[in-house]
Design a protein around this motif. Structure first.
Motif, PDB file in Angstrom:
ATOM      1  N   ARG A 130      -7.117   7.352  16.782  1.00  0.00           N
ATOM      2  CA  ARG A 130      -6.748   6.475  17.881  1.00  0.00           C
ATOM      3  C   ARG A 130      -7.815   5.411  18.112  1.00  0.00           C
ATOM      4  O   ARG A 130      -8.956   5.549  17.681  1.00  0.00           O
ATOM      5  N   VAL A 131      -7.407   4.363  18.830  1.00  0.00           N
ATOM      6  CA  VAL A 131      -8.286   3.272  19.230  1.00  0.00           C
ATOM      7  C   VAL A 131      -8.120   3.071  20.730  1.00  0.00           C
ATOM      8  O   VAL A 131      -6.999   3.144  21.251  1.00  0.00           O
ATOM      9  N   VAL A 132      -9.223   2.815  21.427  1.00  0.00           N
ATOM     10  CA  VAL A 132      -9.190   2.581  22.870  1.00  0.00           C
ATOM     11  C   VAL A 132      -9.227   1.076  23.125  1.00  0.00           C
ATOM     12  O   VAL A 132     -10.076   0.372  22.578  1.00  0.00           O
ATOM     13  N   GLY A 139      -6.309  -1.051  29.932  1.00  0.00           N
ATOM     14  CA  GLY A 139      -6.810   0.192  29.355  1.00  0.00           C
ATOM     15  C   GLY A 139      -5.713   1.068  28.810  1.00  0.00           C
ATOM     16  O   GLY A 139      -4.777   1.425  29.526  1.00  0.00           O
ATOM     17  N   SER A 140      -5.797   1.407  27.529  1.00  0.00           N
ATOM     18  CA  SER A 140      -4.811   2.275  26.894  1.00  0.00           C
ATOM     19  C   SER A 140      -5.418   2.879  25.640  1.00  0.00           C
ATOM     20  O   SER A 140      -6.395   2.354  25.083  1.00  0.00           O
ATOM     21  N   VAL A 141      -4.838   3.994  25.216  1.00  0.00           N
ATOM     22  CA  VAL A 141      -5.244   4.661  23.985  1.00  0.00           C
ATOM     23  C   VAL A 141      -4.113   4.493  22.976  1.00  0.00           C
ATOM     24  O   VAL A 141      -2.990   4.932  23.224  1.00  0.00           O
ATOM     25  N   ILE A 142      -4.402   3.865  21.845  1.00  0.00           N
ATOM     26  CA  ILE A 142      -3.390   3.516  20.859  1.00  0.00           C
ATOM     27  C   ILE A 142      -3.535   4.430  19.638  1.00  0.00           C
ATOM     28  O   ILE A 142      -4.576   4.420  18.982  1.00  0.00           O
ATOM     29  N   ASN A 169     -12.853 -14.220  22.989  1.00  0.00           N
ATOM     30  CA  ASN A 169     -13.979 -13.318  23.239  1.00  0.00           C
ATOM     31  C   ASN A 169     -13.492 -11.872  23.295  1.00  0.00           C
ATOM     32  O   ASN A 169     -13.437 -11.250  24.351  1.00  0.00           O
ATOM     33  N   ILE A 170     -13.110 -11.360  22.132  1.00  0.00           N
ATOM     34  CA  ILE A 170     -12.668  -9.981  21.990  1.00  0.00           C
ATOM     35  C   ILE A 170     -13.733  -9.226  21.220  1.00  0.00           C
ATOM     36  O   ILE A 170     -14.201  -9.695  20.174  1.00  0.00           O
ATOM     37  N   ARG A 171     -14.117  -8.071  21.711  1.00  0.00           N
ATOM     38  CA  ARG A 171     -15.182  -7.307  21.059  1.00  0.00           C
ATOM     39  C   ARG A 171     -14.604  -6.058  20.392  1.00  0.00           C
ATOM     40  O   ARG A 171     -13.906  -5.279  21.038  1.00  0.00           O
ATOM     41  N   LEU A 172     -14.934  -5.911  19.124  1.00  0.00           N
ATOM     42  CA  LEU A 172     -14.599  -4.696  18.383  1.00  0.00           C
ATOM     43  C   LEU A 172     -15.871  -3.870  18.285  1.00  0.00           C
ATOM     44  O   LEU A 172     -16.857  -4.296  17.683  1.00  0.00           O
ATOM     45  N   ASN A 204     -11.411   5.803  16.608  1.00  0.00           N
ATOM     46  CA  ASN A 204     -12.427   5.859  17.668  1.00  0.00           C
ATOM     47  C   ASN A 204     -13.078   4.512  17.952  1.00  0.00           C
ATOM     48  O   ASN A 204     -14.065   4.456  18.704  1.00  0.00           O
ATOM     49  N   ASP A 205     -12.569   3.423  17.388  1.00  0.00           N
ATOM     50  CA  ASP A 205     -13.046   2.095  17.756  1.00  0.00           C
ATOM     51  C   ASP A 205     -12.659   1.784  19.201  1.00  0.00           C
ATOM     52  O   ASP A 205     -11.710   2.358  19.753  1.00  0.00           O
ATOM     53  N   VAL A 206     -13.388   0.855  19.804  1.00  0.00           N
ATOM     54  CA  VAL A 206     -13.051   0.330  21.129  1.00  0.00           C
ATOM     55  C   VAL A 206     -12.811  -1.168  20.992  1.00  0.00           C
ATOM     56  O   VAL A 206     -13.653  -1.889  20.446  1.00  0.00           O
TER      57      VAL A 206
END
Length: 245
Positions: A130-132, A139-142, A169-172, A204-206
């Motif tokens: 999953r990715v947060v 906020g969601s868990v995908i 401005n999106i942070r991985l 486990n990426d955000v």
């Protein structure tokens, strides 16, 4: 939240993405969905045994029968990978799977089940990847159903790019729990930014979408909170004064 001055550890991010391209490695605390079939997975292509019945009829009923299928429509069975990297599977017990790819785990299960069944076919999935997604999206868990998903797909599953989100401005963020997380700032507002970025996500990426700050609204809210507190104090003072007098 998650403020950075440009990219952080970009080279580590590229190296991690290159490693991911070699297939996901099973880890401790993963949950595996494992399905076992006999006769090379015959039940998958012949769930109602039509093919087998035809073969038996054409051979006069004397055709060679393989092992009995393990269930007609086998329900999914989930198994936890323990902290020591082992998973407990019925009949064959504990097997070390941490560090193996899904294909390697399939081969391991298949070789062990050959002791009990002929021509075993095994199909394994990691179902807790999953990715947060945080920030302007709320906020969601995908869940990650496959190993080749990217940031754009994850944002789409989270509801799309919100109107109050900064597409530039999106942070991985990768390995967020480690002492030195890997961070990449992604600009989805231009094609050039998309081409420059490494959009591949890993379990486990955000993904953090920075929201636009509404300075006036925030200042007004803070002022109202202070005014409310002052009003409560003055009201209490007046009430106490009236009682005393």
């Amino acid at each position: 939240m998650f403020q950075t001055d440009g990219d952080v550890n970009t080279e580590l991010l590229r190296a991690a993405a290159a490693e991911a391209n070699r297939n996901y490695k099973i880890q401790s605390n993963d949950v595996l969905s494992i399905r076992f079939y006999t006769n090379k997975g015959e039940i998958l292509v012949d769930p109602n045994n039509f093919l087998r019945q035809e073969l038996m009829q054409s051979s006069g009923g004397g055709g060679r029968m393989g092992n009995q299928q393990i269930g007609q429509q086998q329900e999914r069975q989930d198994y936890l990978v323990f902290p020591n990297g082992e998973v407990k599977v019925p009949m064959i017990g504990f097997l070390p799977v941490a560090g193996l790819t899904v294909a390697q785990a399939d081969s391991l299960f298949q070789s062990r089940f050959e002791t009990y069944y002929r021509d075993t076919y095994v199909y394994t999935q990691v179902i807790n990847r999953r990715v947060v997604v945080l920030g302007a999206t709320g906020g969601s868990v995908i869940p990650l159903p496959n190993e080749s998903m990217n940031v754009v797909e994850v944002l789409a599953l989270a509801g799309g790019m919100p109107a109050n989100g900064k597409a530039h401005n999106i942070r991985l963020i990768r390995d967020i729990a480690s002492p030195m997380p890997i961070v990449q700032v992604i600009d989805l507002s231009t094609i050039a930014g998309v081409q420059k970025a490494n959009l591949r996500v890993m379990p486990n990426d955000v993904v953090y979408v920075e929201p636009f700050r509404r300075v006036f609204n925030e200042s007004l809210r803070d002022a109202l909170l202070v005014l409310g507190a002052v009003t409560n104090v003055l009201t209490s003072y007046i009430v106490i004064k009236d009682i005393v007098n």
